[in-house]
Structures are given as structure tokens and as C-alpha cells.
Design a protein around this motif. Sequence first.
Motif, mmCIF file in Angstrom:
data_model
loop_
_atom_site.group_PDB
_atom_site.id
_atom_site.type_symbol
_atom_site.label_atom_id
_atom_site.label_comp_id
_atom_site.label_asym_id
_atom_site.label_seq_id
_atom_site.Cartn_x
_atom_site.Cartn_y
_atom_site.Cartn_z
ATOM 1 N N TYR A 106 0.887 -1.225 0.120
ATOM 2 C CA TYR A 106 0.376 -0.168 0.058
ATOM 3 C C TYR A 106 0.914 1.661 -0.176
ATOM 4 N N THR A 165 1.468 5.042 1.195
ATOM 5 C CA THR A 165 0.249 6.025 1.709
ATOM 6 C C THR A 165 -0.049 6.801 1.456
ATOM 7 N N GLY A 193 -2.490 6.085 -2.338
ATOM 8 C CA GLY A 193 -4.045 5.107 -2.213
ATOM 9 C C GLY A 193 -3.822 4.381 -2.824
#
Length: 122
Positions: free
Chosen positions: A29, A31, A34
Motif C-alpha cells: 500500500y 500511503t 492510496g
Amino acid sequence: MRVAISSTGPDLKGNVDPRFGRCAYFIFYDTDTGEWEAVSNANREAAGGAGIRTAQSVVDRGVEAVITGNIGPNAMQVLSGQVKVYTGFFGPIEEALQAVKAGGLSDTTNPTVKDHAGLSGG
């Protein structure tokens, strides 16, 4: 920041897998954007060396942090100095992501389980 989360399933609705080296999946992922990707852990069923190989595969993907329930000494040795390791999280992946974005997780520098702990499933 690019984060690898040990996961019980292939999406953000799953839970953090308590095992690192033998987790079912990793959620990678970003940050900042997204964007995320689920990847099956190829080392899950390895006869030996799962932690080391899994840790190296995470490092090779350029992550800056790992979120997992527990981590063994061999995997920790590979990650030390290269990747922040957040352990002790056993809830939903979405909550883990919220916590890391908010700076609410504390990194660890020591293994949380002994060698071969993941072989027993937890």
C-alpha cells in the motif's frame, strides 16, 4: 510511504495475518497515493527459510515499512536497518493503515517470536 502488510486475504477488508514469513498474502500500500496491490506469499509453504525469503522479497519491492502480528529473528535480521517493522497488530487491515498514516504505531527492533513459530499457524 510504501507499506507491506501481512494479510489473511487478498484485499483491504481482511485482517493482518499474525505471521510474517508464512502469511497468506501481502498488501502493498502506498500511503501517499492510496494505490495498493495484493500479492500471494510464495514462501507460505516453504519447508524452511520462509522468513528470510519473505523478508528479502519485501525489501526487493522497495517498501519502507512492514505491519504484521509477529516476526521471527531471521526475518527481523533481514529487515533491520532497511525497513521499519511494526508488530503486534492483529486487527483489520484498514485499521492498520489508519494507524500508520496517523503515526500511531511503534516500530520494533526485536523479533517477537522464536524460529519456526509460523509453522504452527500463528
